[in-house]
Design a protein around this motif. Structure first.
Motif, mmCIF file in Angstrom:
data_model
loop_
_atom_site.group_PDB
_atom_site.id
_atom_site.type_symbol
_atom_site.label_atom_id
_atom_site.label_comp_id
_atom_site.label_asym_id
_atom_site.label_seq_id
_atom_site.Cartn_x
_atom_site.Cartn_y
_atom_site.Cartn_z
ATOM 1 N N GLY A 226 104.972 2.303 -6.891
ATOM 2 C CA GLY A 226 104.065 3.255 -7.531
ATOM 3 C C GLY A 226 104.566 4.686 -7.467
ATOM 4 O O GLY A 226 104.407 5.463 -8.413
ATOM 5 N N GLY A 227 105.200 5.056 -6.352
ATOM 6 C CA GLY A 227 105.743 6.401 -6.225
ATOM 7 C C GLY A 227 106.909 6.656 -7.153
ATOM 8 O O GLY A 227 107.203 7.807 -7.499
ATOM 9 N N SER A 228 107.591 5.580 -7.592
ATOM 10 C CA SER A 228 108.721 5.741 -8.497
ATOM 11 C C SER A 228 108.299 6.220 -9.877
ATOM 12 O O SER A 228 109.143 6.606 -10.691
ATOM 13 N N ALA A 229 106.981 6.214 -10.159
ATOM 14 C CA ALA A 229 106.487 6.822 -11.391
ATOM 15 C C ALA A 229 106.610 8.335 -11.343
ATOM 16 O O ALA A 229 106.635 8.997 -12.389
ATOM 17 N N LEU A 230 106.656 8.900 -10.123
ATOM 18 C CA LEU A 230 106.815 10.339 -9.868
ATOM 19 C C LEU A 230 105.626 11.168 -10.339
ATOM 20 O O LEU A 230 105.670 12.393 -10.271
ATOM 21 N N THR A 231 104.571 10.526 -10.812
ATOM 22 C CA THR A 231 103.361 11.239 -11.207
ATOM 23 C C THR A 231 102.148 10.400 -10.821
ATOM 24 O O THR A 231 102.237 9.173 -10.704
ATOM 25 N N SER A 232 101.033 11.079 -10.651
ATOM 26 C CA SER A 232 99.755 10.389 -10.467
ATOM 27 C C SER A 232 99.186 10.126 -11.852
ATOM 28 O O SER A 232 98.560 11.001 -12.452
ATOM 29 N N SER A 233 99.436 8.923 -12.385
ATOM 30 C CA SER A 233 99.224 8.694 -13.812
ATOM 31 C C SER A 233 98.890 7.240 -14.091
ATOM 32 O O SER A 233 98.849 6.400 -13.181
ATOM 33 N N ASN A 234 98.697 6.941 -15.356
ATOM 34 C CA ASN A 234 98.483 5.561 -15.785
ATOM 35 C C ASN A 234 99.690 4.699 -15.455
ATOM 36 O O ASN A 234 99.550 3.523 -15.089
ATOM 37 N N THR A 235 100.885 5.266 -15.575
ATOM 38 C CA THR A 235 102.094 4.511 -15.242
ATOM 39 C C THR A 235 102.063 4.027 -13.801
ATOM 40 O O THR A 235 102.323 2.848 -13.517
ATOM 41 N N ALA A 236 101.743 4.913 -12.871
ATOM 42 C CA ALA A 236 101.657 4.522 -11.464
ATOM 43 C C ALA A 236 100.606 3.448 -11.258
ATOM 44 O O ALA A 236 100.794 2.512 -10.468
ATOM 45 N N SER A 237 99.491 3.555 -11.964
ATOM 46 C CA SER A 237 98.408 2.588 -11.821
ATOM 47 C C SER A 237 98.825 1.208 -12.311
ATOM 48 O O SER A 237 98.553 0.194 -11.661
ATOM 49 N N VAL A 238 99.490 1.144 -13.463
ATOM 50 C CA VAL A 238 99.968 -0.136 -13.990
ATOM 51 C C VAL A 238 100.993 -0.752 -13.042
ATOM 52 O O VAL A 238 100.980 -1.965 -12.777
ATOM 53 N N VAL A 239 101.870 0.075 -12.515
ATOM 54 C CA VAL A 239 102.895 -0.399 -11.597
ATOM 55 C C VAL A 239 102.281 -0.994 -10.330
ATOM 56 O O VAL A 239 102.702 -2.054 -9.848
ATOM 57 N N VAL A 240 101.273 -0.335 -9.774
ATOM 58 C CA VAL A 240 100.602 -0.847 -8.580
ATOM 59 C C VAL A 240 99.932 -2.187 -8.881
ATOM 60 O O VAL A 240 100.012 -3.140 -8.089
ATOM 61 N N LEU A 241 99.270 -2.294 -10.035
ATOM 62 C CA LEU A 241 98.629 -3.556 -10.422
ATOM 63 C C LEU A 241 99.656 -4.661 -10.567
ATOM 64 O O LEU A 241 99.465 -5.786 -10.062
ATOM 65 N N ASN A 242 100.756 -4.391 -11.248
ATOM 66 C CA ASN A 242 101.797 -5.403 -11.434
ATOM 67 C C ASN A 242 102.439 -5.803 -10.108
ATOM 68 O O ASN A 242 102.791 -6.976 -9.904
ATOM 69 N N THR A 243 102.604 -4.845 -9.208
ATOM 70 C CA THR A 243 103.189 -5.141 -7.901
ATOM 71 C C THR A 243 102.313 -6.103 -7.116
ATOM 72 O O THR A 243 102.796 -7.080 -6.518
ATOM 73 N N PHE A 244 101.012 -5.850 -7.103
ATOM 74 C CA PHE A 244 100.093 -6.745 -6.402
ATOM 75 C C PHE A 244 100.076 -8.130 -7.048
ATOM 76 O O PHE A 244 100.142 -9.157 -6.364
ATOM 77 N N THR A 245 100.023 -8.162 -8.368
ATOM 78 C CA THR A 245 99.912 -9.421 -9.105
ATOM 79 C C THR A 245 101.120 -10.314 -8.870
ATOM 80 O O THR A 245 100.984 -11.509 -8.566
ATOM 81 N N ALA A 246 102.311 -9.758 -9.005
ATOM 82 C CA ALA A 246 103.529 -10.553 -8.854
ATOM 83 C C ALA A 246 103.686 -11.084 -7.437
ATOM 84 O O ALA A 246 104.178 -12.202 -7.230
ATOM 85 N N THR A 247 103.264 -10.311 -6.455
ATOM 86 C CA THR A 247 103.384 -10.745 -5.066
ATOM 87 C C THR A 247 102.499 -11.955 -4.804
ATOM 88 O O THR A 247 102.907 -12.905 -4.118
ATOM 89 N N CYS A 248 101.306 -11.948 -5.351
ATOM 90 C CA CYS A 248 100.391 -13.080 -5.175
ATOM 91 C C CYS A 248 100.978 -14.355 -5.784
ATOM 92 O O CYS A 248 101.011 -15.414 -5.140
ATOM 93 N N SER A 249 101.440 -14.277 -7.017
ATOM 94 C CA SER A 249 101.961 -15.472 -7.676
ATOM 95 C C SER A 249 103.268 -15.942 -7.049
ATOM 96 O O SER A 249 103.548 -17.146 -7.000
ATOM 97 N N ALA A 250 104.070 -15.010 -6.539
ATOM 98 C CA ALA A 250 105.330 -15.391 -5.897
ATOM 99 C C ALA A 250 105.079 -16.172 -4.608
ATOM 100 O O ALA A 250 105.785 -17.142 -4.305
ATOM 101 N N MET A 251 104.079 -15.755 -3.851
ATOM 102 C CA MET A 251 103.746 -16.480 -2.634
ATOM 103 C C MET A 251 103.357 -17.924 -2.959
ATOM 104 O O MET A 251 103.804 -18.875 -2.309
#
Length: 431
Positions: A226-251
């Motif tokens: 999320g920090g790699s978006a470099l802004t507090s923005s929609n991009t960071a929010s989408v990235v955080v959601l995708n990060t959580f989602t992929a981790t769940c399915s990978a497990m």
């Protein structure tokens, strides 16, 4: 200066810093009790050394103006000793100083990842020497290739600018880089004494510690991606959601492979599956939809679960599956950008399944395998040179008795002097 984005970057930097003890505990729990302190020391030691290198010339080599415009290495003198980093630029969205601190932890963690592949058998001094040389020769140029964007009057790295490959948070620079390096060091260092197909030389000594470490890494990864978006923005929010989602399915993907292959699902598999998902989504978290993240995570978890078994067939002793998770997971996530990428995501590029053709997939492949080849070849040379000069491996008796006591004069658990209670006296016999 955007104060909201600055606050998010400060918080993200703190989150990523928590990944240091997370990695130490994750690795430490997977080794034998006689090696846990050495594992933790190698993690923290590499972070400390890389942090110092970063201040002196590391940041400048990674993010300085590209020497000769070639996109290979940044100008080491531009920010030497962090000169100019403290200057307040009113045109910048975030201060350069917080970006420098954030990226310092990327460099430190990338180096620390390697030590999981070579536990129980490398000298601590040799590991520190390797870390300093490797970060300088391998990581800094690769970070410039992948993370340094072109700007006004500034030329960045060739992978992100000239090639146009997508790597949102370090699938190539962090995971493929460290995984390829781990494989090279393993081949130079050799197998542990007693290494065999049934599960390696040593069994994990503390699985709850592994789970705790995995949880801390998962928590910190929201700042990493999320920090790699470099802004507090929609991009960071989408990235955080995708990060959580992929981790769940990978497990779940990893656990399913375990169940089908071995007949049971394990806590070690759950922790490893979560990390595999985090690795796979790192390059692609800004390029895919949440449904794409679900698919990507499941694929990454399953592929990495299958890949960790290759070490027994191919005969290389990857102690804690750095190659199977970080190299394979990094390649999987990087290539799947070219398949599952959608223009609706922040990166705004369609992959093969969304009508984008093979162009993006080709760029992703070039970037991934260029980093793999560079890291593997240079790391092998570095490891071989150190082995011929100062020697990499501890003596056989040190390895068998435990590196904690011999290298650090400490043990993680005081098993020799357990605290005991006075026995309760038996009641007097009647009569």
């Amino acid at each position: 200066m955007d104060t909201g984005s600055t606050a998010w970057m400060l918080a993200s930097t703190a989150l990523v810093c928590l990944m240091v003890p997370g990695l130490a505990l994750f690795y430490g729990g997977m080794v034998a009790a006689k090696s846990v302190l050495n594992m933790i020391m190698m993690t923290f030691g590499s972070v400390a050394l890389v942090g110092c290198i970063w201040v002196v010339y590391g940041f400048s080599a990674s993010f300085g103006d590209s020497i000769g415009g070639a996109g290979i290495l940044g100008d080491v003198t531009e920010y030497f000793g962090m000169s100019g980093v403290m200057t307040d630029d009113p045109k910048a969205v975030i201060p350069l100083s917080v970006f420098a601190a954030f990226q310092a932890l990327f460099a430190a963690l990338t180096a620390a990842l390697i030590c999981g592949a070579i536990s129980d058998r490398i000298k601590f001094g040799a590991w520190m020497a390797f870390t300093g040389i490797w970060v300088t020769v391998v990581y800094l140029p690769v970070a410039h290739w992948v993370f340094a964007f072109d700007g006004k009057g500034v030329t960045g790295g060739w992978i992100v600018n000239k090639l146009g490959a997508i790597d949102f948070a370090g699938g190539t620079a962090v995971h493929i880089n460290s995984g390829a390096a781990a494989l090279a060091v393993i081949l130079v260092l050799g197998k542990r004494i007693g290494w065999k197909k049934e599960g390696g030389a040593e069994r994990p000594h503390n699985l709850p510690l592994v789970m705790l470490g995995a949880g801390l890494l998962w928590f910190g990864w929201f700042g990493f991606n999320g920090g790699s978006a470099l802004t507090s923005s929609n991009t960071a929010s989408v990235v955080v959601l995708n990060t959580f989602t992929a981790t769940c399915s990978a497990m779940l993907g990893w656990l399913l492979v375990e169940k089908l292959r071995d007949g049971h699902s394990t806590s070690l598999g759950a922790a490893s599956g979560a990390i595999a998902g985090l690795v796979a989504i790192t390059p692609s978290c800004g390029a895919v939809s949440p449904l794409g993240a679900l698919a990507l995570g499941a694929i990454g978890g399953a592929v990495c679960a299958l890949a960790v078994g290759l070490k027994y067939k191919l005969g290389y002793d990857d102690s804690l599956d750095v190659v199977g998770i970080h190299l394979v997971g990094g390649i999987t996530g990087t290539l799947l950008v070219g398949v599952l990428g959608t223009a609706d995501a922040p990166n705004g590029v369609d992959g093969l399944l969304y009508g984008g053709g093979l162009s993006l997939l080709g760029k992703q492949a070039v970037g991934a395998f260029a980093v793999l080849a560079y890291s593997f070849c240079l790391t092998w040379v570095i490891a071989k040179a150190l082995d011929k000069t100062m020697g990499l491996r501890v003596r056989p008796e040190v390895e068998q008795e435990g590196v904690d006591v011999h290298l650090h004069a400490e043990s993680a658990y005081d098993l020799a002097h357990p605290q005991t209670l006075e026995p309760t006296p038996a009641p007097a016999a009647a009569g």
